[in-house]
Design an enzyme around this catalytic site. Structure first.
Site, PDB file in Angstrom:
ATOM      1  N   SER A 140      53.684 -27.021  -2.272  1.00  0.00           N
ATOM      2  CA  SER A 140      54.450 -27.116  -3.546  1.00  0.00           C
ATOM      3  C   SER A 140      55.341 -25.798  -3.868  1.00  0.00           C
ATOM      4  CB  SER A 140      53.282 -26.642  -4.895  1.00  0.00           C
ATOM      5  OG  SER A 140      53.923 -26.499  -5.995  1.00  0.00           O
ATOM      6  N   TYR A 154      46.365 -21.988  -8.209  1.00  0.00           N
ATOM      7  CA  TYR A 154      47.139 -22.935  -7.594  1.00  0.00           C
ATOM      8  C   TYR A 154      48.208 -22.830  -6.467  1.00  0.00           C
ATOM      9  CZ  TYR A 154      50.148 -27.409  -7.412  1.00  0.00           C
ATOM     10  OH  TYR A 154      50.768 -28.562  -7.046  1.00  0.00           O
TER      11      TYR A 154
HETATM   12  N1  LIG Z   1      53.703 -33.628  -9.439  1.00  0.00           N
HETATM   13  C1  LIG Z   1      54.368 -32.465  -9.322  1.00  0.00           C
HETATM   14  O1  LIG Z   1      55.165 -31.911 -10.062  1.00  0.00           O
HETATM   15  C2  LIG Z   1      54.061 -31.760  -7.895  1.00  0.00           C
HETATM   16  C3  LIG Z   1      54.614 -30.565  -7.651  1.00  0.00           C
HETATM   17  C4  LIG Z   1      54.311 -29.776  -6.306  1.00  0.00           C
HETATM   18  C5  LIG Z   1      53.459 -30.313  -5.626  1.00  0.00           C
HETATM   19  N2  LIG Z   1      52.568 -31.537  -6.349  1.00  0.00           N
HETATM   20  C6  LIG Z   1      51.605 -31.947  -4.986  1.00  0.00           C
HETATM   21  O2  LIG Z   1      51.728 -33.254  -4.608  1.00  0.00           O
HETATM   22  C7  LIG Z   1      50.214 -33.806  -4.594  1.00  0.00           C
HETATM   23  C8  LIG Z   1      50.285 -35.042  -5.269  1.00  0.00           C
HETATM   24  O3  LIG Z   1      50.401 -34.751  -6.647  1.00  0.00           O
HETATM   25  P1  LIG Z   1      50.776 -35.816  -7.713  1.00  0.00           P
HETATM   26  O4  LIG Z   1      51.681 -35.045  -8.813  1.00  0.00           O
HETATM   27  O5  LIG Z   1      51.202 -37.117  -7.176  1.00  0.00           O
HETATM   28  O6  LIG Z   1      49.446 -35.984  -8.485  1.00  0.00           O
HETATM   29  P2  LIG Z   1      48.783 -37.079  -9.359  1.00  0.00           P
HETATM   30  O7  LIG Z   1      49.576 -38.012 -10.023  1.00  0.00           O
HETATM   31  O8  LIG Z   1      47.374 -36.284 -10.014  1.00  0.00           O
HETATM   32  O9  LIG Z   1      48.004 -37.863  -8.071  1.00  0.00           O
HETATM   33  C9  LIG Z   1      46.850 -37.212  -7.327  1.00  0.00           C
HETATM   34  C10 LIG Z   1      46.259 -38.335  -6.194  1.00  0.00           C
HETATM   35  O10 LIG Z   1      45.401 -37.667  -5.503  1.00  0.00           O
HETATM   36  C11 LIG Z   1      44.092 -38.513  -5.683  1.00  0.00           C
HETATM   37  N3  LIG Z   1      43.188 -37.203  -5.724  1.00  0.00           N
HETATM   38  C12 LIG Z   1      43.180 -36.336  -6.825  1.00  0.00           C
HETATM   39  N4  LIG Z   1      41.814 -35.489  -6.273  1.00  0.00           N
HETATM   40  C13 LIG Z   1      41.330 -36.196  -5.365  1.00  0.00           C
HETATM   41  C14 LIG Z   1      40.268 -35.670  -4.452  1.00  0.00           C
HETATM   42  N5  LIG Z   1      39.456 -34.851  -4.922  1.00  0.00           N
HETATM   43  N6  LIG Z   1      40.074 -36.790  -3.545  1.00  0.00           N
HETATM   44  C15 LIG Z   1      40.657 -37.794  -3.179  1.00  0.00           C
HETATM   45  N7  LIG Z   1      41.896 -37.975  -3.747  1.00  0.00           N
HETATM   46  C16 LIG Z   1      42.189 -37.424  -4.776  1.00  0.00           C
HETATM   47  C17 LIG Z   1      44.236 -39.248  -6.846  1.00  0.00           C
HETATM   48  O11 LIG Z   1      43.183 -40.155  -6.914  1.00  0.00           O
HETATM   49  P3  LIG Z   1      42.621 -40.756  -8.156  1.00  0.00           P
HETATM   50  O12 LIG Z   1      43.768 -42.057  -8.632  1.00  0.00           O
HETATM   51  O13 LIG Z   1      41.475 -41.776  -7.586  1.00  0.00           O
HETATM   52  O14 LIG Z   1      42.458 -40.010  -9.168  1.00  0.00           O
HETATM   53  C18 LIG Z   1      45.590 -39.606  -6.839  1.00  0.00           C
HETATM   54  O15 LIG Z   1      46.058 -40.564  -5.900  1.00  0.00           O
HETATM   55  C19 LIG Z   1      49.328 -32.732  -4.953  1.00  0.00           C
HETATM   56  O16 LIG Z   1      48.808 -31.978  -3.648  1.00  0.00           O
HETATM   57  C20 LIG Z   1      50.003 -31.826  -5.873  1.00  0.00           C
HETATM   58  O17 LIG Z   1      49.490 -30.470  -5.867  1.00  0.00           O
HETATM   59  C21 LIG Z   1      52.929 -32.039  -7.154  1.00  0.00           C
END
Ligand SMILES: NC(=O)c1ccc[n+]([C@@H]2O[C@H](COP(=O)([O-])OP(=O)(O)OC[C@H]3O[C@@H](n4cnc5c(N)ncnc54)[C@H](OP(=O)(O)O)[C@@H]3O)[C@@H](O)[C@H]2O)c1
Length: 245
Positions: A140, A154
Site C-alpha cells: 500500500s 494497517y
Molecule cells: N483500494 C485501495 O485503495 C487500496 C490501496 C492500497 C492497497 N490496497 C490493497 O489491495 C488489496 C486489495 O484491496 P481491494 O481494495 O481490492 O479490496 P476489496 O475490494 O475489499 O476486495 C478484497 C478481496 O479480498 C478478499 N478477501 C478479503 N479478506 C480475505 C480473507 N481473509 N481471505 C481470503 N480473501 C479475502 C475478498 O473476498 P470476498 O469477496 O470473499 O470478501 C475480495 O476478493 C488489499 O491487500 C488492500 O490492502 C487497496
C-alpha cells in the site's frame, strides 16, 4: 500473449484489485485460480469472465487467516492446472482506527490476513514455483506516505511486506524466482470507494486529483509477471498517482 501457458494464483480475486488482476493475467494468456473468503457469487462471476477469454479458471474458498486453507489453495491450483508460475498476494483487509481505540484482537485479525496469510501463501507457493516463477504482493501507498491519523495498524501490516519482499528476493533469487511489491494509491474498490468518507482527502494527495482504477494496478502486476520483468526483483512499483510525491 506474454503469459501463454502460465498458471497464476490470485488471493482475494473475487472483487476489486484482485478481480481486475485475475482478469488481466487471463487476458495476457494465463490460466488463473483465485481465492475468496465469503463472496462465492462474485468469485464465480470472475471465473466465468476468465473462461470467456478462453482460459481455465478456478475459484477456491480459502480464508487467508487460515494457513492450512491457503496452502490447500496452492495444492488445488497445482492439481487443477499442473503447476504454478505466478502467485499474487492480494487478499487484504483495511483498518482505520486511533491507536487508543485499536484492540489487540484487531491487531491479531489484521496481521493474520495482511501478514501471516501472505507469509503462508508464499511459503506454500515457493515449494512449487520453478525457474521464472513470480511472487507479487499488493502492499500500500501508506507505507510511503501516511495520509492522516488512524493508520497505525494497517500501515504496520503493509510495511511488513517491504521486508518480506526484499528478504525473499534474496532467498528465492538463486532459483530464478522474482519477488516484488506493488503499492497502489487510493483505488476505487469496495474497500476504498471513490465516493467514500475519506475520498476527497485521498484524491487531493494524488497528482491527478483522482482515484486509481483496479485495472491500473493490475497492469503493474501483469508487467511484473511477464518475462520482460525477469531482472526486476526486490522492487516496489508504486501505482499511486503520485501520492508519495
Ligand atoms: N483500494 C485501495 O485503495 C487500496 C490501496 C492500497 C492497497 N490496497 C490493497 O489491495 C488489496 C486489495 O484491496 P481491494 O481494495 O481490492 O479490496 P476489496 O475490494 O475489499 O476486495 C478484497 C478481496 O479480498 C478478499 N478477501 C478479503 N479478506 C480475505 C480473507 N481473509 N481471505 C481470503 N480473501 C479475502 C475478498 O473476498 P470476498 O469477496 O470473499 O470478501 C475480495 O476478493 C488489499 O491487500 C488492500 O490492502 C487497496
Amino acid at each position: 500473449m506474454t503469459l501463454d501457458g502460465k498458471v497464476a494464483l490470485v488471493t482475494g480475486g473475487s472483487r476489486g484489485i484482485g478481480a481486475a488482476t485475475a482478469l488481466r493475467l487471463a487476458e495476457d494468456g494465463a490460466d488463473v485460480a483465485l481465492t475468496y473468503q465469503h463472496n462465492a457469487a462474485r468469485a464465480a462471476e470472475v471465473v466465468e469472465q476468465i473462461k470467456h477469454l478462453g482460459r481455465r479458471a478456478l475459484a477456491i474458498q480459502a480464508d487467508s487467516a487460515d494457513a492450512a486453507a491457503v496452502s490447500a489453495a496452492v495444492r488445488a491450483t497445482v492439481a487443477e492446472f499442473g503447476g504454478l508460475d505466478v502467485l499474487v498476494n492480494n487478499a487484504g483487509v483495511g483498518f482505520v482506527g486511533a491507536l487508543a481505540e485499536t484492540s489487540l484482537e484487531d491487531v491479531d485479525r489484521v496481521l493474520a490476513v495482511n501478514v501471516r496469510g501472505v507469509f503462508a501463501a508464499t511459503q506454500a507457493a515457493a515449494g512449487v514455483l520453478g525457474d521464472g516463477g513470480r511472487v507479487i504482493t499488493i502492499g500500500s501507498c501508506v507505507t510511503d506516505r501516511v495520509p492522516g491519523p488512524g493508520m497505525a495498524l494497517y500501515a504496520t501490516s503493509k510495511a511488513a511486506m517491504v521486508g518480506l519482499t526484499r528478504a525473499l528476493a534474496r532467498e528465492l533469487g538463486p532459483r530464478g524466482i522474482t519477488v516484488n511489491l506493488v503499492h497502489p494509491g487510493p483505488t476505487d474498490t469496495d474497500m476504498n470507494p471513490a465516493d467514500g468518507p475519506y475520498a476527497v482527502d485521498q484524491r487531493a494527495l494524488t497528482a491527478f486529483d483522482r482515484y486509481g482504477r483496479p485495472s491500473e494496478v493490475a497492469a503493474a502486476v501483469a508487467y511484473l509477471a511477464s518475462s520482460g520483468a525477469g531482472y526486476v526483483t526486490a522492487s516496489v512499483l508504486s501505482v499511486d498517482g503520485g501520492h508519495a510525491a
